[in-house]
Motif scaffolding. Structure first.
Motif, PDB file in Angstrom:
ATOM      1  N   ILE A  20       0.835  -1.205   0.000  1.00  0.00           N
ATOM      2  CA  ILE A  20       0.000   0.000   0.000  1.00  0.00           C
ATOM      3  C   ILE A  20       0.875   1.264   0.000  1.00  0.00           C
ATOM      4  CG2 ILE A  20      -1.627   1.356   1.369  1.00  0.00           C
ATOM      5  CD1 ILE A  20      -2.890  -0.973  -0.086  1.00  0.00           C
ATOM      6  N   LYS A  21       1.942   1.252   0.815  1.00  0.00           N
ATOM      7  CA  LYS A  21       2.847   2.403   0.864  1.00  0.00           C
ATOM      8  C   LYS A  21       3.533   2.611  -0.477  1.00  0.00           C
ATOM      9  CE  LYS A  21       3.831   2.068   5.824  1.00  0.00           C
ATOM     10  NZ  LYS A  21       4.863   1.741   6.839  1.00  0.00           N
ATOM     11  N   GLU A  22       3.962   1.510  -1.098  1.00  0.00           N
ATOM     12  CA  GLU A  22       4.627   1.604  -2.397  1.00  0.00           C
ATOM     13  C   GLU A  22       3.667   2.116  -3.462  1.00  0.00           C
ATOM     14  OE1 GLU A  22       7.517   1.545  -5.229  1.00  0.00           O
ATOM     15  OE2 GLU A  22       7.738   1.300  -3.051  1.00  0.00           O
ATOM     16  N   ALA A  23       2.415   1.652  -3.398  1.00  0.00           N
ATOM     17  CA  ALA A  23       1.399   2.134  -4.344  1.00  0.00           C
ATOM     18  C   ALA A  23       1.162   3.632  -4.159  1.00  0.00           C
ATOM     19  CB  ALA A  23       0.096   1.366  -4.142  1.00  0.00           C
ATOM     20  N   GLY A  24       1.186   4.086  -2.908  1.00  0.00           N
ATOM     21  CA  GLY A  24       1.029   5.516  -2.635  1.00  0.00           C
ATOM     22  C   GLY A  24       2.140   6.328  -3.267  1.00  0.00           C
ATOM     23  N   LYS A  25       3.366   5.809  -3.232  1.00  0.00           N
ATOM     24  CA  LYS A  25       4.496   6.498  -3.867  1.00  0.00           C
ATOM     25  C   LYS A  25       4.304   6.560  -5.379  1.00  0.00           C
ATOM     26  CE  LYS A  25       7.878   5.092  -0.348  1.00  0.00           C
ATOM     27  NZ  LYS A  25       9.084   4.265  -0.089  1.00  0.00           N
ATOM     28  N   GLU A  26       3.769   5.478  -5.956  1.00  0.00           N
ATOM     29  CA  GLU A  26       3.533   5.444  -7.404  1.00  0.00           C
ATOM     30  C   GLU A  26       2.539   6.526  -7.830  1.00  0.00           C
ATOM     31  OE1 GLU A  26       4.263   0.637  -8.158  1.00  0.00           O
ATOM     32  OE2 GLU A  26       2.256   1.504  -8.323  1.00  0.00           O
ATOM     33  N   PHE A  27       1.524   6.756  -7.003  1.00  0.00           N
ATOM     34  CA  PHE A  27       0.521   7.758  -7.350  1.00  0.00           C
ATOM     35  C   PHE A  27       1.071   9.186  -7.237  1.00  0.00           C
ATOM     36  CE2 PHE A  27      -2.484   4.247  -6.497  1.00  0.00           C
ATOM     37  CZ  PHE A  27      -3.254   4.344  -7.653  1.00  0.00           C
ATOM     38  N   SER A  28       2.111   9.359  -6.444  1.00  0.00           N
ATOM     39  CA  SER A  28       2.708  10.695  -6.322  1.00  0.00           C
ATOM     40  C   SER A  28       3.857  10.895  -7.303  1.00  0.00           C
ATOM     41  CB  SER A  28       3.215  10.913  -4.887  1.00  0.00           C
ATOM     42  OG  SER A  28       4.221   9.968  -4.562  1.00  0.00           O
ATOM     43  N   ASP A  29       4.233   9.833  -8.009  1.00  0.00           N
ATOM     44  CA  ASP A  29       5.340   9.897  -8.970  1.00  0.00           C
ATOM     45  C   ASP A  29       4.793  10.197 -10.368  1.00  0.00           C
ATOM     46  OD1 ASP A  29       7.692   9.672 -10.347  1.00  0.00           O
ATOM     47  OD2 ASP A  29       8.269   7.744  -9.466  1.00  0.00           O
ATOM     48  N   THR A  30       5.519  10.990 -11.134  1.00  0.00           N
ATOM     49  CA  THR A  30       5.073  11.313 -12.499  1.00  0.00           C
ATOM     50  C   THR A  30       5.372  10.182 -13.476  1.00  0.00           C
ATOM     51  OG1 THR A  30       7.188  12.436 -12.903  1.00  0.00           O
ATOM     52  CG2 THR A  30       5.329  13.793 -12.169  1.00  0.00           C
ATOM     53  N   LYS A  31       6.309   9.295 -13.109  1.00  0.00           N
ATOM     54  CA  LYS A  31       6.663   8.176 -13.978  1.00  0.00           C
ATOM     55  C   LYS A  31       5.809   6.952 -13.641  1.00  0.00           C
ATOM     56  CE  LYS A  31      11.513   9.535 -14.576  1.00  0.00           C
ATOM     57  NZ  LYS A  31      12.926   9.112 -14.391  1.00  0.00           N
ATOM     58  N   LEU A  32       5.353   6.276 -14.672  1.00  0.00           N
ATOM     59  CA  LEU A  32       4.562   5.063 -14.475  1.00  0.00           C
ATOM     60  C   LEU A  32       5.486   3.862 -14.258  1.00  0.00           C
ATOM     61  CD1 LEU A  32       1.878   5.546 -17.286  1.00  0.00           C
ATOM     62  CD2 LEU A  32       1.520   5.749 -14.817  1.00  0.00           C
ATOM     63  N   PRO A  33       5.029   2.834 -13.535  1.00  0.00           N
ATOM     64  CA  PRO A  33       5.846   1.634 -13.341  1.00  0.00           C
ATOM     65  C   PRO A  33       6.172   0.980 -14.689  1.00  0.00           C
ATOM     66  CG  PRO A  33       3.935   1.619 -11.884  1.00  0.00           C
ATOM     67  CD  PRO A  33       3.732   2.745 -12.845  1.00  0.00           C
ATOM     68  N   ILE A  34       7.328   0.359 -14.777  1.00  0.00           N
ATOM     69  CA  ILE A  34       7.733  -0.325 -16.006  1.00  0.00           C
ATOM     70  C   ILE A  34       7.076  -1.701 -16.062  1.00  0.00           C
ATOM     71  CG2 ILE A  34       9.685  -1.229 -17.335  1.00  0.00           C
ATOM     72  CD1 ILE A  34      11.431   0.889 -15.963  1.00  0.00           C
ATOM     73  N   ILE A  35       6.444  -1.985 -17.194  1.00  0.00           N
ATOM     74  CA  ILE A  35       5.713  -3.238 -17.377  1.00  0.00           C
ATOM     75  C   ILE A  35       6.501  -4.169 -18.298  1.00  0.00           C
ATOM     76  CG2 ILE A  35       3.543  -4.254 -18.202  1.00  0.00           C
ATOM     77  CD1 ILE A  35       3.233  -2.533 -15.747  1.00  0.00           C
ATOM     78  N   LYS A  36       6.515  -5.451 -17.957  1.00  0.00           N
ATOM     79  CA  LYS A  36       7.137  -6.442 -18.829  1.00  0.00           C
ATOM     80  C   LYS A  36       6.284  -6.625 -20.084  1.00  0.00           C
ATOM     81  CE  LYS A  36       9.442  -9.086 -15.171  1.00  0.00           C
ATOM     82  NZ  LYS A  36       9.584 -10.429 -14.540  1.00  0.00           N
ATOM     83  N   SER A  37       6.925  -6.937 -21.171  1.00  0.00           N
ATOM     84  CA  SER A  37       6.221  -7.100 -22.444  1.00  0.00           C
ATOM     85  C   SER A  37       5.201  -8.233 -22.345  1.00  0.00           C
ATOM     86  CB  SER A  37       7.208  -7.402 -23.566  1.00  0.00           C
ATOM     87  OG  SER A  37       8.103  -6.328 -23.748  1.00  0.00           O
TER      88      SER A  37
END
Length: 368
Positions: free
Chosen positions: A253-270
């Protein structure tokens, strides 16, 4: 044993049973059901033994104490009936799958009825406690009863969410009625399983968004995706991130919160299956911070889906759609159904038929 002793025995047995049933999250469901049936039988016996209460209901004067106790008794009766109906609805298909009653969150109703019943029972027992306790014992009992009633309002919902273990037979729960779409279908899902290195002894509880079959762990969204694929066929794809989330749910949950405050999206595997090669895409995701996870957004923004039919399905612990339905329209250009499907996490093992019913309701929209 005379009538007075029998009454006391039944009263004490009822209190003990009720307390045990409050811990139903920690006992096998069949034992919880059996003890629940025994509780209702003893409630009936209790009322028969105390039939004088009903006979004298309109006799004598009512002060505020008697009025409160009488009100507690009748409200307790209503809450017990709600407990019985919701309990049956949780453990069996009590209502037709396409009825409005079947759509109710019966587990939530059962939990709230439990809390209300506990508070009313404490007040009722407090009223008659002097039959069994005197002096300081009565005083200490009163304090304990009051604290129990207040704490239950906060503790029981927590226990239901974090201690409700989910063990399944995957092949059994995902199979059901088939639907022919005559479209090329892809089911995509995002879940912690596959994106987290769980320890082998991880608890499979609804609050952690996972369930277990033997030694195998499945994600809530993953099981829903399997149900959809079984219903409509087609291919299935898991959204997998380059990074791994931590096993602890609160850490995620904490990591997801950081993702929402970050301008970069998580990197997805092909992915193996490209969504642009399909007509209809079912997307199953958990509700994170009131909307769909950033990993889902990262996956979808790689493709032009403007001519595709995207069907979001959210799993949640009480937040329903959150903002996700509106944010899909804002961020992802695609065709959407007029009605979305939200699934309470604890309901997932029994949701196969409801998924079929939902797809049938939007079937005319898919014939574009």
């Amino acid at each position: 044993m005379n009538k007075t002793q029998t009454k006391k025995f039944i009263d004490i047995a009822l209190i003990i049973l009720f307390i045990i049933e409050l811990g139903g999250f920690f006992v096998p469901s069949n034992i919880h059901v059996i003890l629940g049936i025994l509780f209702f039988i003893l409630i009936l016996i209790h009322n028969i033994l105390n039939i004088g209460f009903y006979k004298n209901l309109f006799n004598g004067k009512y002060n505020w104490v008697r009025t409160l106790n009488t009100l507690c008794i009748f409200l307790f009766g209503i809450s017990i009936i709600a407990l019985a109906i919701s309990g049956i609805a949780i453990t069996s298909n009590l209502f037709p799958a396409n009825s409005s009653l079947a759509e109710l969150n019966w587990r939530s109703i059962h939990l709230n009825a439990t809390i209300i019943s506990l508070i009313l029972l404490v007040l009722h027992v407090f009223y008659y406690a002097k039959r069994y306790f005197n002096g300081k014992s009565f005083y200490y009992l009163s304090i304990f009863a009051l604290l129990t009633a207040i704490s239950s309002i906060f503790i029981l919902p927590y226990l239901e969410r974090w201690c409700h273990k989910v063990n399944i037979n995957k092949d059994e729960i995902i199979k059901g009625e088939k639907i022919v779409l005559n479209k090329k279908v892809l089911t995509v899902y995002f879940t912690r399983v596959g994106n987290t290195d769980f320890p082998t002894d991880v608890d499979a509880v609804s609050g952690a968004s996972v369930m277990r079959e033997g030694t195998t762990i499945y994600g809530n969204s993953q099981i829903i995706a399997y149900m959809i694929q079984d219903a409509v066929g087609g291919d299935i794809e898991a959204i997998t991130t380059e990074k791994k989330y931590l096993p602890g749910y609160m850490d995620t949950i904490k990591e997801a919160g950081k993702e929402f405050s970050d301008t970069k999206l998580p990197i997805i595997k092909s992915p193996i299956h490209k969504p642009t090669e399909y007509d209809v895409i079912f997307l199953v995701y958990p509700l994170w911070w009131g909307t769909f996870p950033k990993a889902v957004e990262s996956y979808l923004k790689q493709y032009n889906l403007s001519d595709k039919y995207l069907i979001p399905i959210v799993t949640h612990g009480g937040g329903k759609f959150g903002r996700s339905n509106s944010e899909f329209h804002e961020k992802i250009k695609a065709k959407y159904p007029s009605r979305y499907l939200e699934i309470y996490s604890s309901y997932i093992p029994n949701y196969r038929q409801k998924i079929t019913d939902y797809i049938k309701t939007i079937l005319p929209e898919l014939s574009y």
